[in-house]
Design a protein around this motif. Structure first.
Motif, PDB file in Angstrom:
ATOM      1  N   VAL A 104     -10.526   1.209 -31.816  1.00 13.66           N
ATOM      2  CA  VAL A 104     -11.959   1.474 -31.689  1.00 13.66           C
ATOM      3  C   VAL A 104     -12.177   2.930 -31.296  1.00 13.66           C
ATOM      4  O   VAL A 104     -13.002   3.639 -31.870  1.00 13.66           O
ATOM      5  N   ASN A 105     -11.403   3.411 -30.327  1.00 14.67           N
ATOM      6  CA  ASN A 105     -11.527   4.797 -29.898  1.00 14.67           C
ATOM      7  C   ASN A 105     -11.167   5.770 -31.009  1.00 14.67           C
ATOM      8  O   ASN A 105     -11.683   6.859 -31.081  1.00 14.67           O
ATOM      9  N   GLN A 106     -10.225   5.357 -31.849  1.00 13.51           N
ATOM     10  CA  GLN A 106      -9.761   6.274 -32.891  1.00 13.51           C
ATOM     11  C   GLN A 106     -10.647   6.277 -34.124  1.00 13.51           C
ATOM     12  O   GLN A 106     -10.481   7.121 -34.998  1.00 13.51           O
ATOM     13  N   SER A 107     -11.587   5.310 -34.185  1.00  9.50           N
ATOM     14  CA  SER A 107     -12.325   5.168 -35.444  1.00  9.50           C
ATOM     15  C   SER A 107     -13.041   6.453 -35.847  1.00  9.50           C
ATOM     16  O   SER A 107     -13.014   6.838 -37.018  1.00  9.50           O
ATOM     17  N   ALA A 108     -13.635   7.157 -34.857  1.00  2.37           N
ATOM     18  CA  ALA A 108     -14.346   8.395 -35.175  1.00  2.37           C
ATOM     19  C   ALA A 108     -13.374   9.395 -35.799  1.00  2.37           C
ATOM     20  O   ALA A 108     -13.679  10.054 -36.794  1.00  2.37           O
ATOM     21  N   ASN A 109     -12.203   9.456 -35.207  1.00  2.00           N
ATOM     22  CA  ASN A 109     -11.180  10.389 -35.675  1.00  2.00           C
ATOM     23  C   ASN A 109     -10.752  10.064 -37.101  1.00  2.00           C
ATOM     24  O   ASN A 109     -10.618  10.947 -37.958  1.00  2.00           O
ATOM     25  N   ILE A 110     -10.565   8.759 -37.357  1.00  2.00           N
ATOM     26  CA  ILE A 110     -10.122   8.345 -38.687  1.00  2.00           C
ATOM     27  C   ILE A 110     -11.166   8.699 -39.738  1.00  2.00           C
ATOM     28  O   ILE A 110     -10.847   9.231 -40.799  1.00  2.00           O
ATOM     29  N   ILE A 111     -12.426   8.469 -39.391  1.00  2.00           N
ATOM     30  CA  ILE A 111     -13.499   8.774 -40.351  1.00  2.00           C
ATOM     31  C   ILE A 111     -13.513  10.269 -40.654  1.00  2.00           C
ATOM     32  O   ILE A 111     -13.618  10.685 -41.806  1.00  2.00           O
ATOM     33  N   ASN A 112     -13.387  11.079 -39.602  1.00  2.00           N
ATOM     34  CA  ASN A 112     -13.354  12.529 -39.804  1.00  2.00           C
ATOM     35  C   ASN A 112     -12.221  12.950 -40.718  1.00  2.00           C
ATOM     36  O   ASN A 112     -12.391  13.756 -41.621  1.00  2.00           O
ATOM     37  N   THR A 113     -11.030  12.415 -40.440  1.00  2.00           N
ATOM     38  CA  THR A 113      -9.867  12.785 -41.236  1.00  2.00           C
ATOM     39  C   THR A 113     -10.084  12.401 -42.694  1.00  2.00           C
ATOM     40  O   THR A 113      -9.792  13.179 -43.604  1.00  2.00           O
ATOM     41  N   LEU A 114     -10.625  11.204 -42.885  1.00  2.00           N
ATOM     42  CA  LEU A 114     -10.859  10.727 -44.235  1.00  2.00           C
ATOM     43  C   LEU A 114     -11.820  11.669 -44.951  1.00  2.00           C
ATOM     44  O   LEU A 114     -11.638  12.005 -46.121  1.00  2.00           O
ATOM     45  N   GLN A 115     -12.836  12.137 -44.212  1.00  2.00           N
ATOM     46  CA  GLN A 115     -13.812  13.014 -44.833  1.00  2.00           C
ATOM     47  C   GLN A 115     -13.201  14.345 -45.255  1.00  2.00           C
ATOM     48  O   GLN A 115     -13.451  14.830 -46.351  1.00  2.00           O
ATOM     49  N   SER A 116     -12.399  14.921 -44.373  1.00  2.00           N
ATOM     50  CA  SER A 116     -11.826  16.210 -44.761  1.00  2.00           C
ATOM     51  C   SER A 116     -10.793  16.026 -45.863  1.00  2.00           C
ATOM     52  O   SER A 116     -10.593  16.905 -46.692  1.00  2.00           O
ATOM     53  N   THR A 117     -10.132  14.862 -45.884  1.00  2.00           N
ATOM     54  CA  THR A 117      -9.212  14.566 -46.971  1.00  2.00           C
ATOM     55  C   THR A 117      -9.937  14.581 -48.300  1.00  2.00           C
ATOM     56  O   THR A 117      -9.514  15.221 -49.259  1.00  2.00           O
ATOM     57  N   VAL A 118     -11.049  13.870 -48.327  1.00  2.00           N
ATOM     58  CA  VAL A 118     -11.792  13.775 -49.582  1.00  2.00           C
ATOM     59  C   VAL A 118     -12.392  15.127 -49.961  1.00  2.00           C
ATOM     60  O   VAL A 118     -12.420  15.504 -51.135  1.00  2.00           O
ATOM     61  N   ALA A 119     -12.828  15.901 -48.953  1.00  2.00           N
ATOM     62  CA  ALA A 119     -13.368  17.228 -49.252  1.00  2.00           C
ATOM     63  C   ALA A 119     -12.298  18.097 -49.898  1.00  2.00           C
ATOM     64  O   ALA A 119     -12.560  18.821 -50.864  1.00  2.00           O
ATOM     65  N   ALA A 120     -11.081  18.014 -49.381  1.00  2.00           N
ATOM     66  CA  ALA A 120      -9.980  18.806 -49.955  1.00  2.00           C
ATOM     67  C   ALA A 120      -9.690  18.330 -51.372  1.00  2.00           C
ATOM     68  O   ALA A 120      -9.521  19.137 -52.296  1.00  2.00           O
ATOM     69  N   ALA A 121      -9.679  17.012 -51.544  1.00  2.00           N
ATOM     70  CA  ALA A 121      -9.401  16.465 -52.868  1.00  2.00           C
ATOM     71  C   ALA A 121     -10.480  16.887 -53.849  1.00  2.00           C
ATOM     72  O   ALA A 121     -10.206  17.184 -55.013  1.00  2.00           O
ATOM     73  N   GLU A 122     -11.703  16.951 -53.365  1.00  2.00           N
ATOM     74  CA  GLU A 122     -12.801  17.351 -54.246  1.00  2.00           C
ATOM     75  C   GLU A 122     -12.597  18.770 -54.770  1.00  2.00           C
ATOM     76  O   GLU A 122     -12.788  19.045 -55.954  1.00  2.00           O
ATOM     77  N   ARG A 123     -12.177  19.670 -53.874  1.00  2.00           N
ATOM     78  CA  ARG A 123     -11.920  21.047 -54.321  1.00  2.00           C
ATOM     79  C   ARG A 123     -10.807  21.068 -55.362  1.00  2.00           C
ATOM     80  O   ARG A 123     -10.879  21.772 -56.361  1.00  2.00           O
ATOM     81  N   ILE A 124      -9.764  20.269 -55.107  1.00  2.00           N
ATOM     82  CA  ILE A 124      -8.640  20.243 -56.041  1.00  2.00           C
ATOM     83  C   ILE A 124      -9.089  19.729 -57.406  1.00  2.00           C
ATOM     84  O   ILE A 124      -8.794  20.338 -58.440  1.00  2.00           O
ATOM     85  N   PHE A 125      -9.844  18.634 -57.408  1.00  2.00           N
ATOM     86  CA  PHE A 125     -10.248  18.064 -58.696  1.00  2.00           C
ATOM     87  C   PHE A 125     -11.222  18.977 -59.427  1.00  2.00           C
ATOM     88  O   PHE A 125     -11.231  19.022 -60.649  1.00  2.00           O
ATOM     89  N   LYS A 126     -12.025  19.699 -58.655  1.00  2.00           N
ATOM     90  CA  LYS A 126     -12.934  20.642 -59.288  1.00  2.00           C
ATOM     91  C   LYS A 126     -12.123  21.682 -60.063  1.00  2.00           C
ATOM     92  O   LYS A 126     -12.486  22.072 -61.173  1.00  2.00           O
ATOM     93  N   PHE A 127     -11.038  22.097 -59.465  1.00  2.00           N
ATOM     94  CA  PHE A 127     -10.174  23.068 -60.134  1.00  2.00           C
ATOM     95  C   PHE A 127      -9.488  22.433 -61.342  1.00  2.00           C
ATOM     96  O   PHE A 127      -9.480  22.979 -62.430  1.00  2.00           O
ATOM     97  N   LEU A 128      -8.931  21.244 -61.134  1.00  2.00           N
ATOM     98  CA  LEU A 128      -8.194  20.585 -62.220  1.00  2.00           C
ATOM     99  C   LEU A 128      -9.106  20.193 -63.380  1.00  2.00           C
ATOM    100  O   LEU A 128      -8.664  20.142 -64.527  1.00  2.00           O
ATOM    101  N   ASP A 129     -10.387  19.924 -63.067  1.00  2.00           N
ATOM    102  CA  ASP A 129     -11.292  19.473 -64.117  1.00  2.00           C
ATOM    103  C   ASP A 129     -12.018  20.617 -64.823  1.00  2.00           C
ATOM    104  O   ASP A 129     -12.812  20.373 -65.724  1.00  2.00           O
ATOM    105  N   ALA A 130     -11.771  21.854 -64.395  1.00  2.00           N
ATOM    106  CA  ALA A 130     -12.436  22.991 -65.045  1.00  2.00           C
ATOM    107  C   ALA A 130     -12.004  23.053 -66.511  1.00  2.00           C
ATOM    108  O   ALA A 130     -10.920  22.609 -66.873  1.00  2.00           O
TER     109      ALA A 130
END
Lengths: 611, 582
Positions: free
Chosen positions: A330-356
């Motif tokens: 329960v205490n870690q849930s905030a942390n997990i959500i944050n990590t997941l968000q930055s993961t997806v943000a990084a993936a988004e940049r990568i796919f933007k590059f790969l999909d150009a």
């Protein structure tokens, strides 16, 4: 070549970009993806081949959690057995031993399953990392050069390193964490309910208190964290500027001013850093307090329940253990959500590059046997579609002749070269090689008979031999040596320790600038092109080497159509045709004498030198 | 290392206070299991609800105690951490700002920047960790062991289990780290390799496309990528042993304690003690785990501290000598007398036995091939470096007898690389403010802009002289930067002006217009100009030719063409016959 004057490797300012990773969890404003679910889908599609493995790992995680949650139960049973034994008839030691044995067995099983899932997840994550790196690297090859006018080299480098790391490693971590947290919360809740609904209610009621406190802390700490990042960027910026310009600051007696400004910025940083550290440091005490609060309530209320005969002592002891396991995810849930968000943000940049969009191929011909006649027909071109720089350029160059491109700094002298090599596509007109429109060739097929020797000699970390052989991979050692001799490079190479096996270091700065240029000339000689592109050095090379470079270029140009970005007057005057550039466009063309006679921009340029 | 942590001494009061608070925190925290055990033994077993309430209340008090103490510790440690890093940064900046060129060369600009930024941040993070964890863990561990030994009944006697558990934990972590450590180093190298290849790939984009060697490059990258993936896979798989094993150790301790207690228990008290004991054991194990984390982070912080310490213990080499005085009026130009100079760690001297004079009212040009020592020579005039032998005189006095401030006020110097600072066009031209005390800044600024051929492009900017300049001058072109750098030098109104190859980014036209305006303006000054191209210095009053750090010739263009072979060589390689005789 494009934007050669700009430092394309300038590192992106760090800090905000990385998201979590340093310091206490949950205290960082996290970069969010623009389209979370779409990117997540892409990411899942990307790891398609690994899905069975990932599912197996998740099942193992669930198994590990299941084994874990029975351990407190076994422990509680052991306690009850002891209590029962003490109140009458002595402890049934063998029954206790049975429970102890169960605890160990469950512990070993949970450990083994958890390790197994970690083992598999590591494989999945590394496989994705490998594929992402491979694909990004290969993508660099397929993108048009135009793309890199907008995206700096530093950014691409950051996709390949930081973002891939963030995306793939945290992906597998968060995946296993999400599964484990969910399974733990669910499993523990069931166990707790079965033990006592009153105590379970207490455990659940503490969650909102805990979350409320945490959210308040996070809100404050994010505010000061943002301020701290800004102040840190200011301080670092001042340091960079002051150190890079140290000479000038010294020469203009500016030290005191610079120090005073630094002290002010440093003071501001101290203030926000202190607050940011304090607030993010509050997370731990808050979590500890709510944890302890639950613990105390369970002890007291549990004690009363035992007295009331509703619960056994062992059940209360087990419950305390459950509470601990319940609070953690329960205490870690905030942390997990944050990590997941930055993961997806990084993936988004990568796919933007790969999909150009990739560079389009327009033809299939290969320029194997060409003479080297080049003709520009009504060429129109602009780096931006709405900013045409070359309006209408036509020019016919017969095979073997020499073209000098001249003009003031920033006049766009390399543009012609970029068009010739088809690094950029025309907006109108065409360029023909031996009468054939270059668009009918494949890009690779066309470039086969072209060679470039640029001012910023591009060499890589490897031997001298490998660097020369870059012009023709199947060349024999003798051919390499002969090419080096033609380029007047053989002598200096032989004086290097290990001669042709001398290894150029990572920055390729263990040989001089002039020597680097000789090597790139040797490389071009080996490639034996029909059309040559040369960039004469403006940078300072010592006189003797400069003479060698001149001679080497001379022998390279013999019998080949050559385009020279020229600075040396003798080269310009000896050229068959001079293209005069100004403000991006070709404003005059013709041989030296004719241009001087015309008295236009070229004549002005030429004469201003000896005023 | 010592030096960096010496900064903490200033905060000794806070540190002692923190230590006291941590003792309180540990004391409160460890009291909780004790009262839990009392609830079980006295309250529950004795069927006494009032006692349960009372002990519950006491526990709540202790929980508050833990919270208050740790919040206060957080407040103080944030202050200490931020304070120490502020102090280190300030000291570092101030020291580095006073360095001479020699110290900058020794370290390199980029590492000095990282030392003042990343390394300091690294130290700050570690310091806060140190206070919150390294200081607390031993206290908690010692307290936990003490309490565990004190618990009565069968449990107290089984304290040796904790020792076994800690031993197993430490052995396991040691083996794990020893296995992984060499791989970590390799991981770093392989990551660097990937970065290198990607950087090469991006910088050589056009060359690689021109030669069509993309497939070859992909092959080189593929090898490095495979090696990196394999190594990190190994490391990740070994590291994923960590938590399962630690958990297993904990369960093992619990099971052993229960088993031992069951064999010897005599009363309900024994069972209650056992539950307390298990919690103490957990506290001890966790404390040791935290301590090992510090040891993992420690080497990184040591490296940072060392790097910072190196800068802090470096003394600047160029400073005012004891009898130095200001210059009132400049009566004479610059003279070099038998000057010798070597950079540290290089065998051959850059300059040897150079003597010449640069008179007021004349232009003295310096030419020679790369590495002949031209830039080094002129940097000795404003004492960016001090010569190893011989002396440099300014206005008839050794530069060492003039205060640095006064010397630099009287020498305007335009370095090879034009550097601008964040601010405005105006703040850049009137940079440093030398000579601003006499007033008339605006007039000097306008004149300097005019001569340096900057007035036109400044006029085109919407803000004119108040147009903002970005950090490092990123928003002006290379040519404009150079002209502003020249304007900055001219605005000083100094009797000596040095141009160190400062016109390289200008086109022919601007270059010649600037030179013409300069000749007009600097009639009474000593102009010293380093040049690459013979064409630009043919008309100088005096040309100094350097070759391998020695004076190869001195005279006018006409004289040197006849007497100096080195000069004639350079001239012939650059100009045609007809231009030479122009």
């Amino acid at each position: 070549m494009s934007g050669g004057k700009i430092n394309k490797n300038a590192p992106r300012i760090g800090g905000m970009r990385r998201g979590p990773g340093h310091g206490p969890p949950g205290a960082f404003p996290v970069q969010k993806a623009e389209n979370f679910s779409l990117t997540l889908k892409k990411l899942i599609r990307y790891m398609k081949g690994s899905i069975p493995a990932a599912i197996a790992a998740m099942l193992m995680t669930v198994g590990a959690v299941a084994a874990t949650i029975f351990i407190p139960k076994a422990m509680g049973d052991a306690v009850d057995l002891m209590i029962k034994g003490l109140t009458g008839g002595g402890i049934d030691v063998s029954a206790v031993l049975q429970r102890v044995g169960l605890m160990i067995t469950l512990g070993v099983a949970a450990g083994a399953l958890r390790y197994g899932s970690g083992f598999i997840f590591a494989g999945v994550s590394q496989k994705i990392t490998f594929n992402l790196r491979r694909d990004i690297y290969a993508k660099i090859d397929r993108l048009p050069l135009k793309y890199f006018d907008k995206v700096s080299n530093g950014e691409v480098l950051s996709y390949l390193t930081n973002d891939v790391d963030t995306a793939s490693t945290t992906l597998s971590q968060t995946l296993s964490q999400v599964v484990m947290s969910a399974a733990t919360i669910a499993g523990v809740l069931v166990m707790m309910f079965m033990s006592s609904w009153i105590l379970t209610l207490i455990a659940i009621l503490i969650i909102p208190v805990s979350l409320l406190l945490l959210i308040t802390v996070v809100k404050f700490s994010q505010k000061y964290f943002t301020a701290q990042q800004k102040n840190l960027a200011d301080v670092n910026g001042h340091i960079e500027e002051a150190f890079a310009g140290h000479n000038v600051i010294t020469l203009y007696n500016n030290q005191d001013f610079s120090k005073a400004r630094f002290d002010k910025l440093n003071g501001e940083l101290y203030d926000s850093a202190r607050k940011s550290q304090f607030f993010s440091g509050l997370m731990m005490p808050v979590m500890m307090f709510t944890g302890n609060l639950g613990y105390v309530l369970i002890c007291a209320v549990g004690g009363l329940l035992v007295i009331g005969g509703v619960m056994s002592v062992g059940a209360v002891v087990a419950f305390m253990q459950y509470l601990r396991e319940f609070n953690q995810p329960v205490n870690q849930s905030a942390n997990i959500i944050n990590t997941l968000q930055s993961t997806v943000a990084a993936a988004e940049r990568i796919f933007k590059f790969l999909d150009a969009d990739d560079e389009r191929e327009t033809g299939t011909l290969t320029a194997d046997d060409v003479l080297g006649d080049v003709e520009f027909k009504n060429v129109r071109f602009g780096y931006e579609p709405d900013k045409i720089v070359i309006n209408d350029f036509s020019c016919k160059i017969t095979a073997g002749s020499r073209v000098a491109i001249v003009g003031p700094t920033g006049a766009g002298k390399t543009t012609v070269v970029k068009l010739l090599m088809r690094f950029y596509d025309l907006d109108g007109g065409n360029i023909a090689l031996d009468g054939v429109n270059t668009e009918e060739f494949s890009r690779g097929g066309l470039r086969k008979r072209f060679a470039m020797v640029l001012q910023d000699a591009w060499l890589f970390n490897g031997t001298v031999r490998d660097n020369i052989r870059y012009g023709k991979f199947d060349a024999t050692d003798d051919e390499v040596h002969a090419a080096a001799a033609t380029a007047y490079a053989d002598r200096f190479i032989r004086s290097l320790p290990g001669d042709y096996d001398f290894v150029l270091n990572e920055e390729a700065d263990n040989i001089s600038l002039g020597q680097k240029q000789l090597l790139t000339i040797a490389r071009a000689v080996l490639a034996d092109p029909r059309v040559l592109i040369l960039d004469e050095a403006t940078s300072s090379v010592d006189t003797r080497t400069e003479l060698l470079i001149q001679r080497a270029m001379e022998s390279l140009m013999r019998g080949r159509t050559s385009f020279v970005i020229a600075h040396r007057l003798s080269t310009i005057k000896d050229a068959d045709t001079i293209l005069v550039m100004r403000g991006g466009d070709i404003v005059e063309q013709g041989p030296h004498d004719e241009l001087i006679r015309r008295g236009g921009f070229y004549a002005e340029l030429y004469n201003s030198q000896f005023e | 290392m010592k030096k960096a942590f010496g900064f903490c001494l200033k905060y000794w009061r806070s540190i002692i206070f923190v230590f006291a608070l941590l003792l309180i925190q540990a004391w409160c925290d460890l009291a909780l299991p004790e009262y839990m055990s009392k609830i079980l033994a006295e309250g529950v077993a004795g069927q006494n609800s009032a006692l349960v309430w009372r002990y519950g209340g006491i526990m709540l008090g202790y929980a508050f105690g833990v919270c208050t103490a740790s919040v206060t510790v957080g407040y103080l440690s944030a202050r200490i951490g931020a304070g120490v890093s502020r102090d280190i940064r300030a000291e570092l900046f101030s020291r580095t700002a006073d360095f001479s060129g020699a110290e900058f060369d020794r370290f390199g600009v980029s590492t000095l920047i990282t030392r003042a930024t990343n390394d300091v941040t690294q130290i700050q993070m570690f310091l806060i960790m140190l206070i919150r964890i390294a200081l607390y863990s031993p206290i908690a561990a010692a307290g936990g062991i003490f309490k565990a030994l004190k618990t009565g009944g069968g449990a107290g006697g089984s304290a040796w289990i904790i020792a076994v558990g800690v031993g197993a934990l430490l052995t396991f972590i040691a083996v794990l780290l020893l296995t992984v450590q060499p791989k970590f180093l390799r991981l770093q190298k392989l990551t660097d390799k990937i970065n290198l290849l990607a950087r090469e790939r991006l910088n050589g984009m056009t060359v690689i496309r021109a030669f069509g060697t993309g497939a070859y490059e992909r092959g080189r990258f593929g090898e490095a990528n495979t090696a990196l993936t394999d190594t990190s896979l190994f490391v990740n798989r070994v590291m994923s042993l960590l938590f399962p094993v630690i958990n297993l150790i904990m369960y093992g301790i619990m099971a052993a304690v229960i088993w031992l207690t069951a064999k010897s228990a005599v009363s309900a008290q024994s069972v209650a003690d056992m539950t307390a004991f298990i919690q103490y054991a957990a506290t001890v194990i966790m404390s040791f785990l935290m301590l090992t984390m510090i040891f993992v982070l420690f080497p990184r912080a040591v490296v940072s501290a060392k790097r910072v310490g190196e800068v802090l213990s470096t003394e600047r080499s160029v400073k005012d000598s004891p009898g130095a005085a200001d210059i009132d009026t400049v009566t004479d130009g610059v003279e070099f007398r038998d000057v010798t100079f070597s950079y540290p760690n290089s065998e051959a001297p850059v300059l040897s036995g150079v003597s010449f004079r640069a008179e007021l009212g004349q232009t003295t040009a310096i030419i020679g091939s790369t590495g002949s020592g031209k830039s080094t020579l002129v940097s000795l005039i404003p004492r960016l470096y001090d010569p190893g032998g011989g002396e440099v005189l300014f206005s008839g006095r050794s530069v060492k007898d003039i205060t640095l401030r006064s010397l630099r006020k009287n020498v305007a110097f335009v370095p090879q690389k034009a550097t601008l600072f964040s601010g405005t066009v105006k703040s850049n031209i009137l940079f440093g403010g030398d000579g601003n005390d006499g007033g008339g800044e605006d007039a000097r600024m306008l004149e300097a802009a005019e001569i340096s051929q900057s007035a036109e492009f400044i006029g085109e900017k919407s803000g004119g002289f108040d147009e903002p300049i970005d950090r490092g001058g990123a928003n002006v072109s290379g040519g404009q930067k150079q002209r502003l750098a020249v304007a900055r030098a001219l605005a000083k109104n100094a009797p000596v002006i040095v141009f160190d190859d400062s016109f390289s980014a200008l086109d022919f036209k601007t270059d010649s217009a600037l030179r013409a305006a300069l000749r007009e303006r600097c009639k009474s000054a000593a102009v010293i100009a380093v040049a690459q191209r013979v064409g630009t210095i043919m008309s100088a009053d005096k040309i100094i030719v350097l070759d391998g750090g020695r004076l190869a010739g001195e005279g006018t263009h006409g004289e040197l063409m006849k007497t100096c072979a080195v000069y004639a060589d350079i001239a012939k390689s650059q100009l045609s016959e007809e231009e030479l005789n122009k």
